[in-house]
Design an enzyme around this catalytic site. Sequence first.
Site, PDB file in Angstrom:
ATOM      1  N   LYS A  63       0.736  -1.139  -0.097  1.00 13.74           N
ATOM      2  CA  LYS A  63      -0.094   0.053   0.078  1.00 13.74           C
ATOM      3  C   LYS A  63       0.811   1.148  -0.022  1.00 13.74           C
ATOM      4  CE  LYS A  63      -1.645   2.435   3.171  1.00 13.74           C
ATOM      5  NZ  LYS A  63      -2.000   2.969   4.378  1.00 13.74           N
TER       6      LYS A  63
ATOM      7  N   ASP B 256      -6.789   1.354   1.820  1.00 16.80           N
ATOM      8  CA  ASP B 256      -6.474   1.568   3.064  1.00 16.80           C
ATOM      9  C   ASP B 256      -7.578   1.004   3.874  1.00 16.80           C
ATOM     10  OD1 ASP B 256      -8.432   3.634   2.699  1.00 16.80           O
ATOM     11  OD2 ASP B 256      -7.296   5.010   3.892  1.00 16.80           O
TER      12      ASP B 256
END
Length: 217
Positions: free
Chosen positions: A121, A139
Amino acid sequence: MTKQERADYIRKRLAELYPDPPIPLDHTDAFTLLVAVLLSAQCTDVRVNQVTPALFRLGHTPAALAKEPLEKIEAIVKPCGLGPQKARAIKQLSGILLAEHEGQVPASLEALERLPGVGHKTAQVVMAQAFGVPSFPVDTHIHRLAQRWGLTSGQSVLQTERDLKRLFPKESWNKLHLQIIYYGREHCTARGCDGTVCEVCRTTHAQRKKPVKTRKA
Protein backbone atom coordinates in the site's frame (compact mmCIF):
# COMPACT_ATOMS: atom_id res chain seq x y z
CA MET A 1 -28.25 -1.35 -9.74
CA THR A 2 -25.63 -3.70 -11.13
CA LYS A 3 -22.15 -3.62 -9.63
CA GLN A 4 -20.86 -1.60 -12.59
CA GLU A 5 -23.77 0.83 -12.34
CA ARG A 6 -22.96 1.34 -8.66
CA ALA A 7 -19.33 1.96 -9.50
CA ASP A 8 -20.24 4.48 -12.21
CA TYR A 9 -22.58 6.35 -9.86
CA ILE A 10 -19.96 6.41 -7.09
CA ARG A 11 -17.26 7.76 -9.39
CA LYS A 12 -19.57 10.52 -10.64
CA ARG A 13 -20.86 11.49 -7.17
CA LEU A 14 -17.44 11.55 -5.54
CA ALA A 15 -16.11 13.68 -8.38
CA GLU A 16 -18.87 16.17 -7.56
CA LEU A 17 -18.12 16.12 -3.84
CA TYR A 18 -14.32 16.15 -4.13
CA PRO A 19 -13.34 17.53 -7.54
CA ASP A 20 -9.71 18.13 -6.52
CA PRO A 21 -8.90 16.10 -3.39
CA PRO A 22 -5.66 17.19 -1.70
CA ILE A 23 -3.01 14.71 -0.61
CA PRO A 24 -3.61 14.46 3.16
CA LEU A 25 0.02 13.99 4.20
CA ASP A 26 2.25 17.08 4.18
CA HIS A 27 5.39 16.61 2.09
CA THR A 28 7.69 18.43 -0.31
CA ASP A 29 9.05 15.65 -2.50
CA ALA A 30 9.00 11.89 -3.07
CA PHE A 31 11.28 11.17 -0.10
CA THR A 32 9.31 13.16 2.46
CA LEU A 33 6.11 11.61 1.11
CA LEU A 34 7.59 8.12 1.45
CA VAL A 35 8.56 8.79 5.07
CA ALA A 36 5.17 10.32 5.89
CA VAL A 37 3.27 7.38 4.41
CA LEU A 38 5.49 4.94 6.30
CA LEU A 39 4.69 6.79 9.54
CA SER A 40 0.96 6.75 8.79
CA ALA A 41 0.71 2.98 9.31
CA GLN A 42 -1.67 2.48 12.28
CA CYS A 43 -1.61 6.25 12.84
CA THR A 44 -3.77 9.16 11.73
CA ASP A 45 -2.67 11.58 9.03
CA VAL A 46 -3.27 14.44 11.48
CA ARG A 47 -0.76 13.00 13.94
CA VAL A 48 1.78 12.32 11.17
CA ASN A 49 1.51 15.93 10.00
CA GLN A 50 2.19 17.05 13.57
CA VAL A 51 5.32 14.89 13.79
CA THR A 52 6.99 15.28 10.39
CA PRO A 53 7.99 18.98 10.66
CA ALA A 54 10.40 18.15 13.50
CA LEU A 55 11.64 15.04 11.69
CA PHE A 56 12.29 16.92 8.46
CA ARG A 57 14.09 19.70 10.34
CA LEU A 58 16.38 16.95 11.59
CA GLY A 59 16.80 15.79 8.01
CA HIS A 60 14.66 15.94 4.88
CA THR A 61 16.92 13.90 2.59
CA PRO A 62 18.18 10.31 2.71
CA ALA A 63 21.73 11.59 3.23
CA ALA A 64 20.70 13.65 6.24
CA LEU A 65 18.57 11.01 7.99
CA ALA A 66 20.98 8.15 7.26
CA LYS A 67 23.66 9.79 9.43
CA GLU A 68 21.38 10.77 12.32
CA PRO A 69 21.44 8.57 15.45
CA LEU A 70 18.58 6.11 15.55
CA GLU A 71 17.62 7.38 19.01
CA LYS A 72 17.00 10.90 17.69
CA ILE A 73 14.72 9.67 14.94
CA GLU A 74 12.84 7.39 17.32
CA ALA A 75 12.28 10.17 19.85
CA ILE A 76 10.58 12.27 17.18
CA VAL A 77 8.43 9.57 15.54
CA LYS A 78 7.37 7.90 18.80
CA PRO A 79 3.94 9.65 18.88
CA CYS A 80 3.04 7.86 15.63
CA GLY A 81 3.23 4.48 17.36
CA LEU A 82 5.59 1.59 16.62
CA GLY A 83 8.42 4.08 17.15
CA PRO A 84 11.38 1.65 17.22
CA GLN A 85 10.31 -0.18 14.05
CA LYS A 86 9.45 2.99 12.13
CA ALA A 87 12.64 4.79 13.16
CA ARG A 88 14.76 1.79 12.16
CA ALA A 89 12.97 1.52 8.82
CA ILE A 90 13.47 5.24 8.07
CA LYS A 91 17.18 5.09 8.86
CA GLN A 92 17.71 1.83 6.94
CA LEU A 93 15.78 2.85 3.83
CA SER A 94 17.66 6.18 3.79
CA GLY A 95 20.92 4.23 3.64
CA ILE A 96 19.60 1.94 0.91
CA LEU A 97 18.44 4.90 -1.20
CA LEU A 98 21.97 6.34 -0.94
CA ALA A 99 23.73 3.05 -1.68
CA GLU A 100 21.46 1.68 -4.42
CA HIS A 101 19.46 4.57 -5.90
CA GLU A 102 21.80 7.58 -5.83
CA GLY A 103 19.82 9.10 -2.99
CA GLN A 104 16.57 9.16 -4.98
CA VAL A 105 13.25 7.43 -4.36
CA PRO A 106 12.85 4.89 -7.18
CA ALA A 107 9.78 5.22 -9.40
CA SER A 108 9.33 1.46 -9.33
CA LEU A 109 6.74 -0.45 -7.33
CA GLU A 110 9.04 -3.46 -7.00
CA ALA A 111 12.01 -1.37 -5.82
CA LEU A 112 9.86 0.50 -3.31
CA GLU A 113 8.43 -2.72 -1.87
CA ARG A 114 11.96 -3.95 -1.20
CA LEU A 115 12.66 -1.02 1.12
CA PRO A 116 12.37 -1.61 4.90
CA GLY A 117 8.96 -0.71 6.29
CA VAL A 118 7.44 -0.18 2.86
CA GLY A 119 4.56 -2.51 2.06
CA HIS A 120 2.40 -2.78 -1.03
CA LYS A 121 0.00 0.00 0.00
CA THR A 122 2.77 2.45 0.90
CA ALA A 123 4.55 1.76 -2.37
CA GLN A 124 1.36 2.33 -4.33
CA VAL A 125 0.67 5.64 -2.56
CA VAL A 126 4.14 6.86 -3.50
CA MET A 127 3.75 5.69 -7.10
CA ALA A 128 0.39 7.48 -7.38
CA GLN A 129 1.08 10.68 -5.48
CA ALA A 130 4.78 11.26 -6.14
CA PHE A 131 5.10 9.91 -9.68
CA GLY A 132 1.54 10.05 -11.06
CA VAL A 133 1.53 6.35 -11.95
CA PRO A 134 -2.04 4.95 -11.95
CA SER A 135 -2.40 3.00 -8.70
CA PHE A 136 -5.23 2.11 -6.33
CA PRO A 137 -3.85 1.93 -2.77
CA VAL A 138 -6.42 0.32 -0.50
CA ASP A 139 -6.45 1.53 3.10
CA THR A 140 -8.94 0.69 5.86
CA HIS A 141 -11.45 3.30 4.64
CA ILE A 142 -11.44 2.02 1.06
CA HIS A 143 -11.55 -1.63 2.15
CA ARG A 144 -14.57 -0.93 4.36
CA LEU A 145 -16.47 1.22 1.87
CA ALA A 146 -15.90 -1.09 -1.09
CA GLN A 147 -17.62 -3.82 0.90
CA ARG A 148 -20.51 -1.61 2.03
CA TRP A 149 -21.03 -0.49 -1.55
CA GLY A 150 -21.07 -4.07 -2.84
CA LEU A 151 -17.98 -3.65 -5.01
CA THR A 152 -15.94 -6.45 -3.43
CA SER A 153 -16.28 -9.40 -1.08
CA GLY A 154 -13.58 -7.95 1.15
CA GLN A 155 -11.73 -11.27 1.37
CA SER A 156 -8.43 -9.40 1.43
CA VAL A 157 -7.01 -5.96 0.72
CA LEU A 158 -5.40 -7.29 -2.47
CA GLN A 159 -8.73 -8.72 -3.63
CA THR A 160 -10.41 -5.38 -2.97
CA GLU A 161 -7.70 -3.65 -4.99
CA ARG A 162 -8.17 -6.04 -7.92
CA ASP A 163 -11.96 -5.66 -7.84
CA LEU A 164 -11.81 -1.86 -7.79
CA LYS A 165 -9.29 -1.74 -10.62
CA ARG A 166 -11.67 -3.80 -12.75
CA LEU A 167 -14.65 -1.52 -12.01
CA PHE A 168 -13.09 1.92 -12.40
CA PRO A 169 -11.24 3.37 -15.41
CA LYS A 170 -7.48 3.50 -14.95
CA GLU A 171 -7.28 7.25 -15.43
CA SER A 172 -9.53 7.75 -12.39
CA TRP A 173 -7.61 5.59 -9.91
CA ASN A 174 -5.23 8.15 -8.40
CA LYS A 175 -7.89 10.76 -7.70
CA LEU A 176 -10.60 8.25 -6.82
CA HIS A 177 -8.68 6.53 -4.05
CA LEU A 178 -8.34 9.92 -2.32
CA GLN A 179 -12.01 10.75 -2.94
CA ILE A 180 -13.10 7.49 -1.31
CA ILE A 181 -10.84 8.14 1.69
CA TYR A 182 -12.33 11.60 2.23
CA TYR A 183 -15.88 10.31 1.82
CA GLY A 184 -15.17 7.51 4.30
CA ARG A 185 -13.85 9.97 6.86
CA GLU A 186 -16.64 12.50 6.48
CA HIS A 187 -19.79 10.54 5.58
CA CYS A 188 -19.44 6.74 5.57
CA THR A 189 -17.52 6.43 8.82
CA ALA A 190 -16.82 3.21 10.67
CA ARG A 191 -19.38 3.98 13.38
CA GLY A 192 -21.57 6.61 11.71
CA CYS A 193 -22.76 4.45 8.82
CA ASP A 194 -23.55 0.75 8.75
CA GLY A 195 -24.38 0.51 5.07
CA THR A 196 -27.84 2.09 5.41
CA VAL A 197 -27.11 5.69 6.47
CA CYS A 198 -24.91 7.74 4.12
CA GLU A 199 -25.96 9.06 0.74
CA VAL A 200 -23.96 6.60 -1.35
CA CYS A 201 -25.09 3.57 0.68
CA ARG A 202 -28.74 4.65 0.50
CA THR A 203 -28.55 5.40 -3.23
CA THR A 204 -26.67 2.30 -4.34
CA HIS A 205 -28.64 -0.05 -2.06
CA ALA A 206 -32.05 1.55 -1.73
CA GLN A 207 -33.70 -1.72 -0.63
CA ARG A 208 -31.13 -2.57 2.02
CA LYS A 209 -32.60 -2.77 5.53
CA LYS A 210 -29.95 -4.58 7.57
CA PRO A 211 -26.49 -3.33 8.58
CA VAL A 212 -23.55 -4.59 6.53
CA LYS A 213 -20.80 -6.52 8.27
CA THR A 214 -17.40 -5.75 6.80
CA ARG A 215 -14.09 -7.54 7.07
CA LYS A 216 -11.17 -5.61 8.48
CA ALA A 217 -8.16 -4.82 6.34
